[in-house]
Design a protein around this motif. Structure first.
Motif, PDB file in Angstrom:
ATOM      1  N   GLY A   1       2.814  -5.235  -5.737  1.00 45.91           N
ATOM      2  CA  GLY A   1       3.348  -6.524  -5.298  1.00 45.91           C
ATOM      3  C   GLY A   1       2.211  -7.526  -5.201  1.00 45.91           C
ATOM      4  N   ARG A   2       2.352  -8.445  -4.248  1.00 40.46           N
ATOM      5  CA  ARG A   2       1.367  -9.534  -4.141  1.00 40.46           C
ATOM      6  C   ARG A   2      -0.054  -9.013  -3.911  1.00 40.46           C
ATOM      7  N   ILE A   3      -0.205  -8.125  -2.900  1.00 38.92           N
ATOM      8  CA  ILE A   3      -1.552  -7.662  -2.555  1.00 38.92           C
ATOM      9  C   ILE A   3      -2.066  -6.694  -3.630  1.00 38.92           C
ATOM     10  N   GLY A   4      -1.213  -5.783  -4.059  1.00 41.48           N
ATOM     11  CA  GLY A   4      -1.614  -4.811  -5.077  1.00 41.48           C
ATOM     12  C   GLY A   4      -2.126  -5.493  -6.332  1.00 41.48           C
ATOM     13  N   ARG A   5      -1.448  -6.586  -6.729  1.00 43.32           N
ATOM     14  CA  ARG A   5      -1.858  -7.254  -7.975  1.00 43.32           C
ATOM     15  C   ARG A   5      -3.199  -7.979  -7.809  1.00 43.32           C
TER      16      ARG A   5
ATOM     17  N   SER B   1      -9.658  -1.947  12.460  1.00 41.38           N
ATOM     18  CA  SER B   1      -8.428  -1.857  13.254  1.00 41.38           C
ATOM     19  C   SER B   1      -7.425  -2.933  12.849  1.00 41.38           C
ATOM     20  N   HIS B   2      -6.769  -2.690  11.730  1.00 40.46           N
ATOM     21  CA  HIS B   2      -5.753  -3.603  11.192  1.00 40.46           C
ATOM     22  C   HIS B   2      -6.310  -5.031  11.100  1.00 40.46           C
ATOM     23  N   GLN B   3      -7.433  -5.115  10.445  1.00 38.54           N
ATOM     24  CA  GLN B   3      -8.212  -6.355  10.388  1.00 38.54           C
ATOM     25  C   GLN B   3      -8.048  -7.078   9.055  1.00 38.54           C
ATOM     26  N   ALA B   4      -7.423  -6.390   8.084  1.00 38.45           N
ATOM     27  CA  ALA B   4      -7.453  -6.908   6.715  1.00 38.45           C
ATOM     28  C   ALA B   4      -6.878  -8.324   6.596  1.00 38.45           C
ATOM     29  N   PHE B   5      -5.906  -8.646   7.450  1.00 41.26           N
ATOM     30  CA  PHE B   5      -5.255  -9.968   7.333  1.00 41.26           C
ATOM     31  C   PHE B   5      -6.108 -11.085   7.935  1.00 41.26           C
ATOM     32  N   LEU B   6      -7.153 -10.711   8.683  1.00 40.10           N
ATOM     33  CA  LEU B   6      -7.776 -11.660   9.615  1.00 40.10           C
ATOM     34  C   LEU B   6      -8.785 -12.601   8.942  1.00 40.10           C
TER      35      LEU B   6
ATOM     36  N   ASP C   1       4.756   1.909  -9.074  1.00 37.21           N
ATOM     37  CA  ASP C   1       5.611   1.071  -8.228  1.00 37.21           C
ATOM     38  C   ASP C   1       7.050   1.481  -8.485  1.00 37.21           C
ATOM     39  N   LYS C   2       7.851   1.513  -7.424  1.00 42.32           N
ATOM     40  CA  LYS C   2       9.267   1.842  -7.594  1.00 42.32           C
ATOM     41  C   LYS C   2       9.953   0.784  -8.455  1.00 42.32           C
ATOM     42  N   PHE C   3       9.444  -0.431  -8.369  1.00 37.78           N
ATOM     43  CA  PHE C   3       9.993  -1.536  -9.159  1.00 37.78           C
ATOM     44  C   PHE C   3       8.826  -2.195  -9.916  1.00 37.78           C
TER      45      PHE C   3
ATOM     46  N   GLU D   1      11.273   5.098   3.983  1.00 33.92           N
ATOM     47  CA  GLU D   1      11.512   6.560   3.961  1.00 33.92           C
ATOM     48  C   GLU D   1      10.865   7.182   2.730  1.00 33.92           C
ATOM     49  N   ASP D   2      10.904   6.468   1.600  1.00 32.08           N
ATOM     50  CA  ASP D   2      10.324   6.981   0.344  1.00 32.08           C
ATOM     51  C   ASP D   2       8.818   7.126   0.415  1.00 32.08           C
ATOM     52  N   THR D   3       8.176   6.215   1.129  1.00 31.21           N
ATOM     53  CA  THR D   3       6.703   6.182   1.068  1.00 31.21           C
ATOM     54  C   THR D   3       6.035   6.830   2.280  1.00 31.21           C
ATOM     55  N   HIS D   4       6.827   7.247   3.267  1.00 29.62           N
ATOM     56  CA  HIS D   4       6.257   7.905   4.452  1.00 29.62           C
ATOM     57  C   HIS D   4       5.436   9.123   4.000  1.00 29.62           C
TER      58      HIS D   4
ATOM     59  N   ASP E   1      -7.577   0.849   7.240  1.00 28.51           N
ATOM     60  CA  ASP E   1      -7.425  -0.323   8.105  1.00 28.51           C
ATOM     61  C   ASP E   1      -6.208  -0.137   9.009  1.00 28.51           C
ATOM     62  N   VAL E   2      -5.473   0.928   8.747  1.00 31.84           N
ATOM     63  CA  VAL E   2      -4.242   1.194   9.494  1.00 31.84           C
ATOM     64  C   VAL E   2      -4.189   2.687   9.777  1.00 31.84           C
ATOM     65  N   TYR E   3      -3.458   3.046  10.837  1.00 33.62           N
ATOM     66  CA  TYR E   3      -3.398   4.447  11.246  1.00 33.62           C
ATOM     67  C   TYR E   3      -2.019   4.685  11.840  1.00 33.62           C
TER      68      TYR E   3
HETATM   69  P1  NAI Z   1       5.025  -6.974  -1.650  1.00 37.59           P
HETATM   70  O1  NAI Z   1       6.426  -6.869  -1.154  1.00 37.59           O
HETATM   71  O2  NAI Z   1       4.606  -8.174  -2.422  1.00 37.59           O
HETATM   72  O3  NAI Z   1       4.674  -5.683  -2.533  1.00 37.59           O
HETATM   73  C1  NAI Z   1       5.047  -4.386  -2.199  1.00 37.59           C
HETATM   74  C2  NAI Z   1       5.230  -3.608  -3.488  1.00 37.59           C
HETATM   75  O4  NAI Z   1       5.530  -2.255  -3.131  1.00 37.59           O
HETATM   76  C3  NAI Z   1       6.391  -4.124  -4.349  1.00 37.59           C
HETATM   77  O5  NAI Z   1       5.957  -4.308  -5.679  1.00 37.59           O
HETATM   78  C4  NAI Z   1       7.431  -3.035  -4.234  1.00 37.59           C
HETATM   79  O6  NAI Z   1       8.218  -2.896  -5.417  1.00 37.59           O
HETATM   80  C5  NAI Z   1       6.552  -1.822  -4.020  1.00 37.59           C
HETATM   81  N1  NAI Z   1       7.297  -0.683  -3.499  1.00 37.59           N
HETATM   82  C6  NAI Z   1       8.412  -0.676  -2.722  1.00 37.59           C
HETATM   83  N2  NAI Z   1       8.815   0.597  -2.506  1.00 37.59           N
HETATM   84  C7  NAI Z   1       7.936   1.389  -3.158  1.00 37.59           C
HETATM   85  C8  NAI Z   1       7.834   2.783  -3.326  1.00 37.59           C
HETATM   86  N3  NAI Z   1       8.726   3.617  -2.779  1.00 37.59           N
HETATM   87  N4  NAI Z   1       6.813   3.279  -4.061  1.00 37.59           N
HETATM   88  C9  NAI Z   1       5.905   2.431  -4.632  1.00 37.59           C
HETATM   89  N5  NAI Z   1       5.953   1.090  -4.518  1.00 37.59           N
HETATM   90  C10 NAI Z   1       6.959   0.581  -3.786  1.00 37.59           C
HETATM   91  O7  NAI Z   1       4.126  -6.773  -0.358  1.00 37.59           O
HETATM   92  P2  NAI Z   1       2.599  -7.203  -0.167  1.00 37.59           P
HETATM   93  O8  NAI Z   1       2.531  -8.584   0.378  1.00 37.59           O
HETATM   94  O9  NAI Z   1       1.826  -6.882  -1.386  1.00 37.59           O
HETATM   95  O10 NAI Z   1       2.173  -6.227   1.034  1.00 37.59           O
HETATM   96  C11 NAI Z   1       2.062  -4.819   0.816  1.00 37.59           C
HETATM   97  C12 NAI Z   1       1.921  -4.135   2.158  1.00 37.59           C
HETATM   98  O11 NAI Z   1       0.666  -4.509   2.737  1.00 37.59           O
HETATM   99  C13 NAI Z   1       2.949  -4.569   3.216  1.00 37.59           C
HETATM  100  O12 NAI Z   1       4.131  -3.802   3.114  1.00 37.59           O
HETATM  101  C14 NAI Z   1       2.252  -4.299   4.507  1.00 37.59           C
HETATM  102  O13 NAI Z   1       2.596  -2.990   4.939  1.00 37.59           O
HETATM  103  C15 NAI Z   1       0.756  -4.325   4.130  1.00 37.59           C
HETATM  104  N6  NAI Z   1       0.008  -5.392   4.794  1.00 37.59           N
HETATM  105  C16 NAI Z   1      -1.093  -5.053   5.535  1.00 37.59           C
HETATM  106  C17 NAI Z   1      -1.849  -6.034   6.172  1.00 37.59           C
HETATM  107  C18 NAI Z   1      -3.065  -5.697   6.958  1.00 37.59           C
HETATM  108  O14 NAI Z   1      -3.603  -6.567   7.687  1.00 37.59           O
HETATM  109  N7  NAI Z   1      -3.623  -4.505   6.856  1.00 37.59           N
HETATM  110  C19 NAI Z   1      -1.439  -7.443   6.101  1.00 37.59           C
HETATM  111  C20 NAI Z   1      -0.299  -7.689   5.243  1.00 37.59           C
HETATM  112  C21 NAI Z   1       0.402  -6.696   4.639  1.00 37.59           C
END
Ligand code: NAI
Length: 344
Positions: free
Chosen positions: A152-156, A294-299, A173-175, A209-212, A258-260
């Motif tokens: 998604g946004r961050i992954g890309r 400690s969950h700092q990545a957004f900061l 990615d699932k999608f 549930e899928d990614t837990h 960055d998360v636990y």
């Molecule tokens: P996004 O919604 O843009 O991207 C998430 C991607 O994961 C999507 O492409 C989606 O299709 C994919 N996805 C959904 N289910 C999946 C599965 N079962 N297997 C594989 N891929 C799957 O979200 P964004 O903005 O990229 O954020 C990603 C994650 O980053 C958030 O869900 C959040 O948990 C985490 N995050 C952490 C922060 C931090 O400070 N550490 C701050 C912001 C977000």
């Protein structure tokens, strides 16, 4: 509009006061987290503003709704801490879908470089005028394969950064995103192939549930010896006990977290004067090849401004127009009346 703001930290206030002041949204800041014990603090407010470690379960939702609170404005993207199905039809849930994917992706790379080039060790040494290089040998990222789960946004953005380093990318990615796979340096593969061929694995998918525990003992067994695990997404994507065993057996070369999974009572707080009760976290932190933030990545300054501006706009839109494009909704069994069309 009066909003009860939970789990307040000093860095939250300047931007929320600025944008709230401009748009007529008054925040009352509470340091406590929102949960069953604290929900009564929201009495008399139009809405609550919550963050990643607030517990918004069925009891909290019922109580908020009973008290006439109309909206839960999440100041984050993830919403795994909200019982979305229970919220349906009772209360509006808004979020900030994107604020700075760069903040999180850049922090992920910062952790990776710090870890593999042993910067955390070197920093402490040179502070003590110890200029020895023993045991600081790292490895080049150029030419290595990174497995990215969630594009998604961050992954890309993280993929772009890795490509800048000359790395090859295996994505899952699932999608899958259209146009990302170039058949060469960036390829979508099945999870097993990603586990088997990646030197580094980075998690950027939501917690569902899928990614837990997507990284668990079985997954780690499939990985290359020395694999580096990066998790800046959500703690429960990784089975921390399995990760610890992987570190102890030398299968995992390094981990950057960055998360636990059990972060909610620990992260964002100063626990330095306390006995650490969580043995798994204590053992992980004690490892020379594990880095924890400690969950700092957004900061970042940019992200904090964007979060506040979007949260305030979400609240104003909802109260003025009755709907908001950033509303979340979990389609229940009878959801014909869903207004947003953005059901999960
Ligand atoms: P996004 O919604 O843009 O991207 C998430 C991607 O994961 C999507 O492409 C989606 O299709 C994919 N996805 C959904 N289910 C999946 C599965 N079962 N297997 C594989 N891929 C799957 O979200 P964004 O903005 O990229 O954020 C990603 C994650 O980053 C958030 O869900 C959040 O948990 C985490 N995050 C952490 C922060 C931090 O400070 N550490 C701050 C912001 C977000």
């Amino acid at each position: 509009m009066k909003i009860a703001f939970f789990d307040t930290k000093p860095y939250d206030k300047p931007s929320f006061d600025k944008f709230g002041g401009e748009k007529g949204v008054a925040f009352k800041y509470f340091e406590t987290k929102l949960n069953e014990d604290t929900v009564n603090l929201a009495r008399g407010y139009d809405g609550v503003c919550a963050f990643v470690n607030d517990t918004i379960n069925d009891v909290v939702i019922d109580k908020l709704s009973e008290m006439g609170v109309k909206v839960i404005a999440l100041r984050c993207a993830g919403f795994n801490n909200v019982d979305m199905k229970h919220a349906f039809g009772k209360i509006h849930v808004l979020r900030v879908p994107a604020y700075s994917p760069y903040a999180v992706a850049e922090h992920t790379m910062a952790l990776l470089l710090t870890s593999i080039r042993r910067i955390h060790k070197a920093y402490i040494r040179t502070k003590d005028f110890n200029f020895s290089l023993s045991n600081l040998t790292g490895f080049d990222l150029h030419g290595k394969t990174v497995g990215v789960i969630g594009t998604g946004r961050i992954g890309r953005v993280f993929i772009d950064i890795c490509r800048g380093f000359g790395m090859k990318v295996l994505a899952y990615d699932k999608f899958p995103a259209k146009g990302l796979d170039n058949g060469d340096t960036i390829r979508y593969v099945e999870l097993d192939e990603l586990f088997e061929k990646s030197d580094i694995i980075s998690l950027h998918c939501p917690l569902t549930e899928d990614t837990h525990h997507i990284i668990n003992q079985t997954a780690l067994e499939k990985c290359k010896k020395g694999v580096v695990i990066l998790n800046t997404s959500r703690g429960a994507l990784v089975d921390a006990e399995a990760l610890l065993q992987g570190i102890k057996s030398r299968k995992v070369g390094a981990a950057c977290l960055d998360v636990y999974e059990e972060e909610s009572d620990l992260f964002f707080e100063d626990n330095s004067g306390h006995i650490m009760e969580d043995d798994t976290l204590a053992r992980l932190i004690s490892m020379p090849n594990v880095l924890v933030t400690s969950h700092q990545a957004f900061l970042t300054e940019e992200a904090l401004e964007n979060i506040a501006e979007t949260t305030v706009n979400n609240i104003v839109q909802l109260f003025n127009d009755g709907q908001c494009p950033n509303e979340l909704c979990f389609r229940g069994d009878s959801a014909e009346d869903c207004k947003t069309g953005k059901c999960f």
